[in-house]
Motif scaffolding. Structure first.
Motif, PDB file in Angstrom:
ATOM      1  N   LEU A  79      -4.628   6.460  -7.234  1.00  0.00           N
ATOM      2  CA  LEU A  79      -4.261   5.760  -6.268  1.00  0.00           C
ATOM      3  C   LEU A  79      -3.244   4.582  -6.711  1.00  0.00           C
ATOM      4  O   LEU A  79      -3.597   4.172  -7.986  1.00  0.00           O
ATOM      5  CB  LEU A  79      -5.328   4.762  -5.371  1.00  0.00           C
ATOM      6  CG  LEU A  79      -5.091   3.902  -4.521  1.00  0.00           C
ATOM      7  CD1 LEU A  79      -4.633   4.613  -3.346  1.00  0.00           C
ATOM      8  CD2 LEU A  79      -6.192   2.924  -4.201  1.00  0.00           C
ATOM      9  N   ILE A  80      -2.095   4.163  -6.161  1.00  0.00           N
ATOM     10  CA  ILE A  80      -1.261   3.116  -6.676  1.00  0.00           C
ATOM     11  C   ILE A  80      -1.611   1.968  -5.492  1.00  0.00           C
ATOM     12  O   ILE A  80      -1.371   2.134  -4.310  1.00  0.00           O
ATOM     13  CB  ILE A  80       0.047   3.489  -6.745  1.00  0.00           C
ATOM     14  CG1 ILE A  80       0.190   4.826  -7.565  1.00  0.00           C
ATOM     15  CG2 ILE A  80       0.906   2.434  -7.076  1.00  0.00           C
ATOM     16  CD1 ILE A  80       1.841   5.342  -7.636  1.00  0.00           C
ATOM     17  N   LEU A  81      -1.947   0.773  -6.288  1.00  0.00           N
ATOM     18  CA  LEU A  81      -1.749  -0.421  -5.554  1.00  0.00           C
ATOM     19  C   LEU A  81      -0.770  -1.339  -5.839  1.00  0.00           C
ATOM     20  O   LEU A  81      -0.472  -1.662  -7.023  1.00  0.00           O
ATOM     21  CB  LEU A  81      -3.174  -0.989  -5.574  1.00  0.00           C
ATOM     22  CG  LEU A  81      -3.378  -2.585  -5.018  1.00  0.00           C
ATOM     23  CD1 LEU A  81      -3.444  -2.419  -3.559  1.00  0.00           C
ATOM     24  CD2 LEU A  81      -4.793  -3.063  -5.560  1.00  0.00           C
ATOM     25  N   CYS A  82       0.004  -1.671  -5.038  1.00  0.00           N
ATOM     26  CA  CYS A  82       1.223  -2.320  -5.271  1.00  0.00           C
ATOM     27  C   CYS A  82       1.341  -3.685  -4.543  1.00  0.00           C
ATOM     28  O   CYS A  82       0.859  -3.791  -3.071  1.00  0.00           O
ATOM     29  CB  CYS A  82       2.488  -1.545  -4.893  1.00  0.00           C
ATOM     30  SG  CYS A  82       4.002  -2.152  -5.439  1.00  0.00           S
ATOM     31  N   VAL A 121       4.768   8.906   0.950  1.00  0.00           N
ATOM     32  CA  VAL A 121       3.513   8.972   0.287  1.00  0.00           C
ATOM     33  C   VAL A 121       2.512   8.900   1.523  1.00  0.00           C
ATOM     34  O   VAL A 121       2.654   8.266   2.366  1.00  0.00           O
ATOM     35  CB  VAL A 121       3.463   8.002  -0.900  1.00  0.00           C
ATOM     36  CG1 VAL A 121       4.327   8.325  -1.958  1.00  0.00           C
ATOM     37  CG2 VAL A 121       3.585   6.639  -0.253  1.00  0.00           C
ATOM     38  N   PRO A 122       1.309   9.385   0.976  1.00  0.00           N
ATOM     39  CA  PRO A 122       0.195   9.394   1.977  1.00  0.00           C
ATOM     40  C   PRO A 122      -0.338   7.783   1.652  1.00  0.00           C
ATOM     41  O   PRO A 122      -0.472   7.341   0.552  1.00  0.00           O
ATOM     42  CB  PRO A 122      -0.855  10.375   1.519  1.00  0.00           C
ATOM     43  CG  PRO A 122      -0.426  10.504   0.080  1.00  0.00           C
ATOM     44  CD  PRO A 122       0.881  10.376  -0.031  1.00  0.00           C
ATOM     45  N   LEU A 161       8.595   2.963  -6.899  1.00  0.00           N
ATOM     46  CA  LEU A 161       7.686   3.918  -6.950  1.00  0.00           C
ATOM     47  C   LEU A 161       8.558   5.384  -6.843  1.00  0.00           C
ATOM     48  O   LEU A 161       7.991   6.491  -7.425  1.00  0.00           O
ATOM     49  CB  LEU A 161       6.654   3.673  -5.966  1.00  0.00           C
ATOM     50  CG  LEU A 161       5.808   2.708  -6.285  1.00  0.00           C
ATOM     51  CD1 LEU A 161       4.441   3.023  -5.341  1.00  0.00           C
ATOM     52  CD2 LEU A 161       5.279   2.534  -7.714  1.00  0.00           C
ATOM     53  N   LYS A 162       9.711   5.344  -6.043  1.00  0.00           N
ATOM     54  CA  LYS A 162      10.118   6.682  -5.844  1.00  0.00           C
ATOM     55  C   LYS A 162      11.016   7.213  -7.048  1.00  0.00           C
ATOM     56  O   LYS A 162      10.854   8.304  -7.331  1.00  0.00           O
ATOM     57  CB  LYS A 162      11.219   6.319  -4.630  1.00  0.00           C
ATOM     58  CG  LYS A 162      11.934   7.935  -4.286  1.00  0.00           C
ATOM     59  CD  LYS A 162      12.815   7.870  -2.880  1.00  0.00           C
ATOM     60  CE  LYS A 162      13.034   9.153  -2.560  1.00  0.00           C
ATOM     61  NZ  LYS A 162      14.186   9.060  -1.387  1.00  0.00           N
ATOM     62  N   GLN A 167       7.562  12.826  -6.405  1.00  0.00           N
ATOM     63  CA  GLN A 167       7.179  14.126  -5.728  1.00  0.00           C
ATOM     64  C   GLN A 167       6.291  13.370  -4.678  1.00  0.00           C
ATOM     65  O   GLN A 167       5.649  14.090  -3.584  1.00  0.00           O
ATOM     66  CB  GLN A 167       6.174  14.607  -6.679  1.00  0.00           C
ATOM     67  CG  GLN A 167       6.962  15.440  -7.659  1.00  0.00           C
ATOM     68  CD  GLN A 167       7.733  16.509  -7.101  1.00  0.00           C
ATOM     69  OE1 GLN A 167       7.393  17.214  -6.185  1.00  0.00           O
ATOM     70  NE2 GLN A 167       9.174  16.603  -7.743  1.00  0.00           N
ATOM     71  N   ALA A 168       6.081  12.025  -4.641  1.00  0.00           N
ATOM     72  CA  ALA A 168       5.293  11.346  -3.456  1.00  0.00           C
ATOM     73  C   ALA A 168       3.738  12.000  -3.325  1.00  0.00           C
ATOM     74  O   ALA A 168       3.559  12.117  -2.118  1.00  0.00           O
ATOM     75  CB  ALA A 168       6.031  11.382  -2.444  1.00  0.00           C
ATOM     76  N   ARG A 169       3.213  12.098  -4.340  1.00  0.00           N
ATOM     77  CA  ARG A 169       1.848  12.817  -3.995  1.00  0.00           C
ATOM     78  C   ARG A 169       0.722  11.924  -4.444  1.00  0.00           C
ATOM     79  O   ARG A 169      -0.488  11.902  -3.784  1.00  0.00           O
ATOM     80  CB  ARG A 169       1.640  13.770  -5.093  1.00  0.00           C
ATOM     81  CG  ARG A 169       2.529  15.267  -4.656  1.00  0.00           C
ATOM     82  CD  ARG A 169       2.630  16.141  -5.690  1.00  0.00           C
ATOM     83  NE  ARG A 169       3.314  17.450  -5.554  1.00  0.00           N
ATOM     84  CZ  ARG A 169       3.843  18.414  -6.500  1.00  0.00           C
ATOM     85  NH1 ARG A 169       3.183  18.139  -7.744  1.00  0.00           N
ATOM     86  NH2 ARG A 169       4.550  19.093  -6.238  1.00  0.00           N
ATOM     87  N   ILE A 170       0.901  10.548  -4.866  1.00  0.00           N
ATOM     88  CA  ILE A 170      -0.249   9.705  -5.285  1.00  0.00           C
ATOM     89  C   ILE A 170      -0.388   8.605  -4.321  1.00  0.00           C
ATOM     90  O   ILE A 170       0.791   8.115  -3.612  1.00  0.00           O
ATOM     91  CB  ILE A 170       0.139   8.895  -6.428  1.00  0.00           C
ATOM     92  CG1 ILE A 170       0.277   9.841  -7.856  1.00  0.00           C
ATOM     93  CG2 ILE A 170      -0.979   7.820  -6.791  1.00  0.00           C
ATOM     94  CD1 ILE A 170       0.667   9.106  -9.128  1.00  0.00           C
TER      95      ILE A 170
END
Length: 304
Positions: A79-82, A121-122, A161-162, A167-170
């Protein structure tokens, strides 16, 4: 009551449908919980102009290279927390809790190509609900709130992030910043985030160590900056190098230099979350150590 910071009226807020997502992403199950992992890095990224998201410049190429490096590690983020400079709330902190966070184009006066950008991304609604109960407001000690509909990913998040993770999977969550609270409280919440690094969470603060849009000078090179901008940037660099991370929350004691570096300080606050999540003994690695338009420090930091 909330205050959402934008450069102009929000645009592009239409929600996504499952049909708009890449097939592999649409079929992927949403992340339900975090698992123990080796300690993830923590990042502070100077994001500068929104155009950095699409221009082929040194800043963006650095983000691309860092993303490749992070994905090459044995253990990748769950997971990424921004924490972005562009989601400000009052009377509390919030986490995005939607399954498909929208791409917010919170700026104006830029080419259509920038408004056309999407980062599908999800999200991670179950994780957001769990973290909202686990994390505590430094102001009240209460749980955080979850925003399941209104926000999404603003340009402070998707513009960096892009390029890093195209791939925008995380899955990505955003954490708002309660702008009514003192800097030390933002640092304190960042300290709470530290434990998430050992549960597969890559923490990313996105702002600028120096950010004064009133003083921008078009055409200035990356090594051209105002004296006050260089001074403030150097003080922050030295505190980070020396592991004096708690001192970063005292930036307003620098007086006029701090006021010039940050007429408003929302772009500085994400650094406090990243620094709080770092450990003083961790060796920082600086990158993008230059200025954009003479008054935006692009200095970025990787811990871990």
């Amino acid at each position: 009551m909330q205050r959402r910071t934008t450069l102009a009226a929000l645009a592009g807020l239409a929600g996504f449908s499952l049909n708009s997502l890449p097939p592999a992403l649409a079929a992927a199950p949403l992340l339900q919980s975090l698992k123990p992992s080796p300690r993830m890095p923590v990042l502070f990224v100077g994001h500068g102009s929104p155009m950095n998201a699409i221009e082929d410049n040194a800043w963006r190429r650095s983000w691309q290279a860092l993303g490749t490096e992070l994905l090459a590690r044995t253990e990748q983020p769950q997971l990424i927390l921004c924490i972005s400079a562009h989601w400000l709330t009052r009377d509390g902190w919030q986490l995005t809790g939607m399954a498909q966070p929208r791409t917010i184009h919170d700026f104006g006066g830029f080419p259509q190509a920038l408004f056309d950008q999407q980062y599908p991304v999800p999200g991670a609604p179950a994780v957001a609900q769990s973290l909202a109960k686990e994390l505590r407001s430094p102001a009240t000690g209460g749980a955080l709130a979850v925003d399941g509909h209104q926000w999404g990913l603003d340009h402070g998040t998707w513009s960096v992030l892009k390029p890093m993770f195209p791939q925008a999977r995380i899955p990505v969550l955003q954490l708002s910043m309660d702008y009514s609270r003192a800097p030390a409280e933002h640092y304190a919440l960042g300290q709470q985030l530290r434990k998430l690094r050992e549960r597969g969470v890559l923490i990313v603060g996105s702002g600028n160590i120096v950010h004064n849009l009133r003083a921008t000078r078009r055409g200035a090179g990356p090594q051209e900056a105002y004296d006050w901008a260089t001074e403030f940037d150097t003080v922050v660099q030295d505190q980070i190098k020396q592991g004096q991370l708690d001192a970063l929350a005292q930036f307003q004691k620098l007086g006029q230099v701090a006021q010039l570096a940050h007429p408003t300080h929302e772009h500085y606050l994400p650094l406090l979350y990243a620094a709080g999540a770092a450990q003083a003994r961790e060796m920082p690695r600086f990158f993008n150590t230059g200025f954009q338009s003479a008054s935006l420090s692009m200095r970025s930091v990787l811990w871990g």
